[in-house]
Design a protein around this motif. Structure first.
Motif, mmCIF file in Angstrom:
data_model
loop_
_atom_site.group_PDB
_atom_site.id
_atom_site.type_symbol
_atom_site.label_atom_id
_atom_site.label_comp_id
_atom_site.label_asym_id
_atom_site.label_seq_id
_atom_site.Cartn_x
_atom_site.Cartn_y
_atom_site.Cartn_z
ATOM 1 N N GLU A 144 0.827 -1.210 0.000
ATOM 2 C CA GLU A 144 0.000 0.000 0.000
ATOM 3 C C GLU A 144 0.862 1.261 0.000
ATOM 4 N N GLU A 145 1.987 1.205 0.694
ATOM 5 C CA GLU A 145 2.878 2.364 0.718
ATOM 6 C C GLU A 145 3.460 2.635 -0.664
ATOM 7 N N ILE A 146 3.841 1.572 -1.377
ATOM 8 C CA ILE A 146 4.421 1.735 -2.712
ATOM 9 C C ILE A 146 3.364 2.238 -3.702
ATOM 10 N N ARG A 147 2.148 1.659 -3.618
ATOM 11 C CA ARG A 147 1.088 2.052 -4.556
ATOM 12 C C ARG A 147 0.485 3.400 -4.215
ATOM 13 N N GLY A 148 0.482 3.745 -2.930
ATOM 14 C CA GLY A 148 -0.123 5.013 -2.524
ATOM 15 C C GLY A 148 -1.591 4.906 -2.195
ATOM 16 N N VAL A 149 -2.184 3.720 -2.361
ATOM 17 C CA VAL A 149 -3.590 3.477 -2.006
ATOM 18 C C VAL A 149 -3.691 2.118 -1.333
ATOM 19 N N ALA A 150 -4.811 1.894 -0.643
ATOM 20 C CA ALA A 150 -5.019 0.626 0.045
ATOM 21 C C ALA A 150 -5.249 -0.500 -0.964
ATOM 22 N N VAL A 151 -4.894 -1.714 -0.568
ATOM 23 C CA VAL A 151 -5.107 -2.896 -1.405
ATOM 24 C C VAL A 151 -6.398 -3.564 -0.970
ATOM 25 N N SER A 152 -7.326 -3.726 -1.887
ATOM 26 C CA SER A 152 -8.599 -4.348 -1.537
ATOM 27 C C SER A 152 -8.432 -5.851 -1.379
ATOM 28 N N LYS A 153 -9.311 -6.430 -0.540
ATOM 29 C CA LYS A 153 -9.271 -7.873 -0.336
ATOM 30 C C LYS A 153 -9.575 -8.615 -1.633
ATOM 31 N N GLY A 154 -10.427 -8.003 -2.489
ATOM 32 C CA GLY A 154 -10.767 -8.657 -3.752
ATOM 33 C C GLY A 154 -9.561 -8.840 -4.657
ATOM 34 N N THR A 155 -8.658 -7.861 -4.630
ATOM 35 C CA THR A 155 -7.440 -7.972 -5.453
ATOM 36 C C THR A 155 -6.586 -9.132 -4.985
ATOM 37 N N LEU A 156 -6.370 -9.217 -3.675
ATOM 38 C CA LEU A 156 -5.577 -10.331 -3.140
ATOM 39 C C LEU A 156 -6.293 -11.653 -3.334
ATOM 40 N N ASP A 157 -7.638 -11.635 -3.185
ATOM 41 C CA ASP A 157 -8.422 -12.868 -3.398
ATOM 42 C C ASP A 157 -8.140 -13.448 -4.779
ATOM 43 N N LEU A 158 -8.172 -12.585 -5.801
ATOM 44 C CA LEU A 158 -7.989 -13.061 -7.178
ATOM 45 C C LEU A 158 -6.576 -13.591 -7.386
ATOM 46 N N LEU A 159 -5.576 -12.920 -6.836
ATOM 47 C CA LEU A 159 -4.196 -13.376 -6.990
ATOM 48 C C LEU A 159 -3.987 -14.720 -6.301
ATOM 49 N N PHE A 160 -4.647 -14.914 -5.154
ATOM 50 C CA PHE A 160 -4.582 -16.218 -4.491
ATOM 51 C C PHE A 160 -5.332 -17.280 -5.300
ATOM 52 N N GLU A 161 -6.473 -16.894 -5.859
ATOM 53 C CA GLU A 161 -7.269 -17.828 -6.658
ATOM 54 C C GLU A 161 -6.488 -18.302 -7.877
ATOM 55 N N LEU A 162 -5.737 -17.399 -8.491
ATOM 56 C CA LEU A 162 -4.902 -17.764 -9.645
ATOM 57 C C LEU A 162 -3.655 -18.535 -9.232
ATOM 58 N N ASN A 163 -3.416 -18.620 -7.934
ATOM 59 C CA ASN A 163 -2.232 -19.299 -7.383
ATOM 60 C C ASN A 163 -0.941 -18.651 -7.864
ATOM 61 N N TRP A 164 -0.963 -17.312 -7.933
ATOM 62 C CA TRP A 164 0.229 -16.571 -8.344
ATOM 63 C C TRP A 164 0.982 -15.985 -7.151
ATOM 64 N N ILE A 165 0.315 -15.861 -6.001
ATOM 65 C CA ILE A 165 0.989 -15.377 -4.802
ATOM 66 C C ILE A 165 0.718 -16.334 -3.646
ATOM 67 N N ARG A 166 1.539 -16.234 -2.616
ATOM 68 C CA ARG A 166 1.409 -17.090 -1.437
ATOM 69 C C ARG A 166 1.923 -16.340 -0.218
ATOM 70 N N PRO A 167 1.431 -16.700 0.977
ATOM 71 C CA PRO A 167 2.038 -16.153 2.189
ATOM 72 C C PRO A 167 3.395 -16.807 2.411
ATOM 73 N N ARG A 168 4.423 -16.010 2.651
ATOM 74 C CA ARG A 168 5.783 -16.543 2.803
ATOM 75 C C ARG A 168 6.179 -16.725 4.261
ATOM 76 N N GLY A 169 5.883 -15.717 5.078
ATOM 77 C CA GLY A 169 6.322 -15.777 6.463
ATOM 78 C C GLY A 169 5.769 -14.603 7.245
ATOM 79 N N ARG A 170 6.444 -14.288 8.361
ATOM 80 C CA ARG A 170 6.040 -13.145 9.175
ATOM 81 C C ARG A 170 7.247 -12.247 9.388
ATOM 82 N N ARG A 171 7.043 -10.951 9.179
ATOM 83 C CA ARG A 171 8.096 -9.973 9.348
ATOM 84 C C ARG A 171 8.421 -9.811 10.829
#
Length: 256
Positions: A144-171
């Motif tokens: 969100e800091e890089i984009r300058g706007v908040a990331v909607s849950k729907g955007t992340l939902d679709l990326l997870f649905e396509l299996n293009w992103i994954r949770p890696r760990g915890r900072r």
């Protein structure tokens, strides 16, 4: 006077004949040894070819090793098979550390078809995916800091649905936010051998995807550096399952 057989001569002749037979046998064995080795190598190549051809997904070296004879040099066999298919209609390629057959690049046009994609990524989705790919591991707040706007849950939902992103760990920072990264499916879809194969700043400029006159200090991150992070702990599938659900499902402040 009857001639008596010369026992000594007969013995010498028998020894000579035995030596000749032994020499012929040894010569035949020497010729047979290399021939057997070559035949064994060809058989291993045939087996590897069959495994890769029939596989529904790319295979890694460990999987191939378990399916081939123990003495097989899998990396050497892959190199030989890749060279053998270099000029054919299909090539043997490495994608994300795994191997598969795919159509030769110059023949892909033969297999193109026009079809309607059920769901397409919005500009926000493409931006989010690009940020994750180039900055991984990256948290939602950092996206969100890089984009300058908040990331909607729907955007992340679709990326997870396509299996293009994954949770890696915890900072390792207050709140222990989840970090995100790309998957092997992302690499396979975009035809990348690894994250380091993502286009750099010069490539993006050459393709017309970046303005030639960029703001001072603007840089595209080096995708080859998106590996393990010292300030990141891997997710524990059991302990972090419910926490990840809370992180992911929390209310959005602003949507794309």
């Amino acid at each position: 006077m009857t001639d008596k057989p010369d026992l000594i001569s007969e013995a010498i002749e028998k020894l000579r004949a035995r030596a000749e037979r032994q020499g012929e046998a040894e010569t035949g064995s020497e010729e047979k040894g290399p021939r057997l080795a070559v035949n064994a190598e060809k058989e291993r190549l045939r087996r590897m070819e069959a495994l890769l051809f029939a596989a529904s997904e790319p295979l890694d070296i460990e999987t191939l090793q378990t399916r081939l004879p123990a003495e097989s040099d899998v990396e050497a066999l892959l190199a030989a098979l890749q060279e053998d298919y270099a000029d054919r209609g299909v090539n043997l390629t490495e994608v994300g550390g795994r191997w598969r057959f795919e159509t030769a690049p110059d023949l892909r046009g033969l297999l193109e078809e026009i079809r309607e994609e059920p769901r397409k990524l919005s500009d926000a989705g493409l931006e989010t995916l690009a940020i994750i790919a180039y900055h991984q591991p990256v948290t939602r707040a950092e996206i969100e800091e890089i984009r300058g706007v908040a990331v909607s849950k729907g955007t992340l939902d679709l990326l997870f649905e396509l299996n293009w992103i994954r949770p890696r760990g915890r900072r390792r920072s207050p709140g222990r936010p989840v970090t995100y990264g790309t998957t092997n499916s992302f690499l396979q879809y975009f035809g990348l051998g690894g994250i380091a194969d993502l286009p750099g700043q010069a490539d993006l400029k050459a393709a017309g995807l970046l303005d030639a006159r960029l703001p001072p200090g603007f840089e595209v991150p080096d995708p080859g550096l998106g590996g393990a992070s010292d300030d990141e702990d891997p997710l524990d599938p059991e302990d972090d399952a419910h926490l990840f659900h809370v992180d992911f499902m929390e209310e959005d402040g602003e949507t794309d």
